[in-house]
Design a protein around this motif. Structure first.
Motif, short mmCIF file in Angstrom:
data_model
loop_
_atom_site.label_atom_id
_atom_site.label_comp_id
_atom_site.label_asym_id
_atom_site.label_seq_id
_atom_site.Cartn_x
_atom_site.Cartn_y
_atom_site.Cartn_z
N ILE A 31 -6.48 -1.06 -6.10
CA ILE A 31 -5.71 -2.39 -4.69
C ILE A 31 -7.57 -2.48 -4.19
O ILE A 31 -7.85 -3.74 -4.07
N TYR A 39 -1.54 -8.00 -5.56
CA TYR A 39 -1.49 -6.37 -6.20
C TYR A 39 -0.53 -6.03 -6.68
O TYR A 39 -0.09 -4.86 -7.05
N THR A 86 -4.28 3.57 -8.03
CA THR A 86 -3.67 3.00 -7.67
C THR A 86 -4.76 2.73 -6.23
O THR A 86 -4.56 1.17 -6.34
N VAL A 96 2.73 -2.68 -1.42
CA VAL A 96 2.95 -1.60 -2.81
C VAL A 96 4.42 -0.77 -3.61
O VAL A 96 4.39 -1.39 -4.07
N ALA A 152 -1.74 -2.62 -8.76
CA ALA A 152 -1.28 -1.55 -8.20
C ALA A 152 -0.10 -0.75 -8.33
O ALA A 152 -0.20 -0.38 -8.52
N TYR A 212 -10.33 -11.07 -4.40
CA TYR A 212 -9.32 -11.98 -3.49
C TYR A 212 -10.90 -12.10 -2.02
O TYR A 212 -10.54 -13.54 -1.88
N CYS A 266 -8.13 -5.44 -6.75
CA CYS A 266 -8.07 -6.47 -6.06
C CYS A 266 -8.58 -7.06 -4.88
O CYS A 266 -9.22 -8.40 -4.56
N ALA A 267 -8.68 -6.55 -3.79
CA ALA A 267 -9.08 -6.86 -2.30
C ALA A 267 -9.96 -6.99 -3.20
O ALA A 267 -11.16 -8.63 -2.09
N ILE A 312 -1.68 -2.73 3.06
CA ILE A 312 -1.60 -2.98 1.71
C ILE A 312 -1.08 -2.33 0.57
O ILE A 312 -0.13 -2.67 -0.41
#
Length: 632
Positions: A539, A509, A535, A578, A512, A546, A542-543, A574
């Motif tokens: 996140i 992350y 932001t 960050v 973010a 992943y 990115c999640a 998360i």
């Protein structure tokens, strides 16, 4: 993950921030020579990017990208830090060694730091009188129409110059022609003055008749009450000034016709307000500058007193290697915890993290750190209790538990700002009745807030930081103690982490945290809120990268950001991670200010959800346990 989207591209601004953060890391690690090189490399990279953008926009005929101003601010900060680092290396010899002598007064430069009233202490903000002069400079430099007498004076100067040129060409024997030219010049000059005086008297009479007529129209508009309050009388006078302005300019009529043809077009509202506020001679633009000066005059003494050391406290000892802050850095550095210095510090007082997001190296051994963290399954179960317990801490109270006077000053300043924005909005709706709809009002408010807050936000944020100083100190300490903690120790499930974290070379992350770091570069509440929304969207991106979407836990009834990829139970850990990696303790004050000045319509939608989530994450990080931590 360095990209804000899944395409793997890196924005130039994020790359520049990475370079600057690397230099800050070296500087904080007492490696000034390497830090100096990295600062220069950052400046060189920003210069190359901006030059390429200029060439691209010049060929395509486009406007400058929105990140250009942020890149320039970052380059300015890197240059200032490079100068400070060069002083430590001895590259800049400010005071050469010489025998003691009587101090000689230095000549005053063109730009000097301004001394405040507290014992000659340097203040990072301009005094109100200088701020007022700067705000009024644009209005005074606008083009002014000449009066009839001024026009006649210019004509007479031209006639006199032509007369002198003709007299120089005549022979001394042509005395009769010289006399004729002199009499002709005097007659023409006198006629010009007489005609100009008659025109000016007629113009003044007509202007007075028009003023009285427009004043009567304004009185009819405000005739609902017999006794008007001082504010209503001022509004009536401003409305009469607007009517008088519209008599001399045609563009308001054209815009009113456009609004009448397309009442639901919000782009017209944005263009209209942008054009209106760019004209320094319009009464609404003049009122905006007067209100800005009034608010600034209220904030400045409060911030100056807050920056002064408390009675009984020893003033900080100047460090020869410490950095001098310029006014341009006041947005980020005013009233923040002290920067890391090269001097050794006690074990229980770790250096404060940098004010910019910084890449963190390989995680250090965190066995003792993770033992002191709450269990990841119960990390956020008692979040409401955390929020309740954090409320009395540092929120308007000093170290002794007594209410700080800055809190009352802040409340007064906030009320003045709300009243100023309401006055500007009501006057705009009076001038353009086509804007009197719910959607147009909201757009007008957003267009007014940006130019209103831009010169005031650094000073306003400094006052917020003085009120929330204790909470920022607690958050800064948590950021320092837990900055190398693994994501799983903060409560992030392993399914929402990259399978091979070492492959990308950055922490999870990371994109973010970089996006959140851009928040401090904005000076408008609406744009800061948009940065928070971006932001949380990063996140979610990115999640999803992943973890496949089918494995993520969506929850019904949540706003799009929360329901896009992850549930609220996973989003808060998360976001806390960050926040830890951002290294920005002033987020506490930023969020408090946003909660006060953001329009209530945004607080019940996606934007409000994002702001509340960030505040919850800040409260959790602020209250992370201090026991059981071992620092090398």
């Amino acid at each position: 993950m360095a990209a804000a989207a899944g395409d793997g591209t890196v924005k130039p601004l994020q790359s520049a921030m990475k370079l600057a953060n690397g230099a800050i890391e070296l500087d904080a690690g007492n490696r000034p020579r390497e830090a100096y090189t990295e600062y220069l490399r950052s400046i060189h990279y920003i210069s190359q990017v901006l030059l390429e953008e200029v060439e691209t926009t010049k060929e395509a005929g486009e406007t400058m990208p929105p990140d250009t101003s942020k890149m320039l601010k970052l380059a300015q900060q890197c240059l200032e830090r490079a100068q400070s680092t060069a002083a430590k290396l001895g590259k800049t010899c400010l005071k050469p060694a010489m025998p003691a002598a009587a101090p000689n007064p230095q000549p005053a430069g063109r730009h000097r730091r301004v001394y405040s009233d507290e014992g000659g202490k340097l203040s990072p903000f301009l005094p109100p009188e200088i701020f007022q002069k700067l705000q009024g400079a644009e209005s005074q430099s606008s083009k002014k129409e000449l009066t009839p007498l001024e026009e006649a004076s210019l004509q007479n100067q031209k006639l006199k110059a032509a007369y002198e040129a003709r007299m120089a060409r005549l022979d001394p024997s042509q005395a009769m022609q010289k006399t004729s030219l002199t009499l002709s010049l005097q007659r023409q000059m006198m006629e010009n003055l007489v005609i100009a005086k008659a025109r000016e008297e007629t113009l003044q009479r007509k202007m007075e008749e028009r003023r009285l007529r427009l004043q009567e129209a304004a009185n009819r508009r405000f005739c609902s009450q017999v006794a008007l309050t001082p504010e209503e009388r001022e509004q009536r006078a401003l409305y009469a000034a607007i009517l008088e302005y519209e008599q001399d300019h045609d563009w308001p009529k054209h815009w009113k016709a456009k609004l009448k043809r397309s009442p639901g077009d919000l782009s017209l509202v944005t263009s209209l307000l942008s054009h209106l506020l760019s004209l320094p001679d319009h009464p609404i633009a003049q009122l905006l500058r007067r209100l800005q000066c009034a608010v600034y005059s209220t904030l400045y003494p409060a911030v100056s007193r807050a920056a002064a050391p408390a009675p009984g406290c020893c003033p900080p000892t100047p460090n020869p290697g410490s950095r001098r802050l310029r006014p341009s850095q006041s947005l980020h550095c005013m009233l923040s915890p002290s920067e890391p210095s090269t001097a050794p510090q006690p074990q229980d007082s770790p250096p404060t993290p940098s004010l910019h997001p910084r890449p963190v190296g390989p995680p250090s051994p965190v066995g003792d750190i993770t033992s002191g963290l709450p269990d990841k399954d119960s990390s956020f179960e008692d979040l409401e209790q955390f929020l309740r317990t954090s409320e009395p801490q540092g929120r308007g109270r000093g170290h002794g538990g007594q209410p700080e006077p800055q809190l009352q000053q802040l409340k007064s300043a906030v009320e003045d700002i709300h009243n100023a924005i309401d006055r500007l909005l009501s006057l705009t709706l009076l001038a353009f009745e086509g804007l009197n709809t719910a959607a147009s009002k909201d757009r007008c408010l957003a267009c007014i807030e940006e130019p209103f807050f831009s010169p005031l936000w650094p000073l306003l944020l400094a006052l917020y930081r003085s009120v929330h100083r204790a909470r920022e100190a607690a958050l800064s300490r948590s950021m320092e103690l837990y900055r190398n903690a693994p994501p799983t120790a903060i409560g992030i499930p392993t399914k929402l982490l990259p399978k091979d974290p070492e492959a990308k070379g950055t922490y999870p992350y990371c994109a973010a945290a970089q996006e959140l770091g851009l928040l401090i570069l904005e000076s408008c509440p609406q744009k800061k809120l948009e940065c928070i929304v971006r932001t949380l969207r990063v996140i979610c991106v990115c999640a999803e990268d992943y973890c496949p979407t089918s494995e993520t836990t969506s929850q019904a009834g949540l706003p799009p950001i929360a329901a896009a990829a992850i549930g609220a139970d996973d989003l808060l850990p998360i976001l806390s991670f960050v926040v830890l990696r951002s290294g920005l303790p002033q987020l506490v004050s930023e969020c408090a200010a946003l909660e006060e000045f953001i329009h209530e319509g945004y607080l019940i939608g996606e934007e409000g959800y994002c702001l509340t989530s960030l505040q919850s994450a800040l409260s959790y990080v602020e209250l992370l346990p201090r026991g059981g931590l071992a620092k090398r």
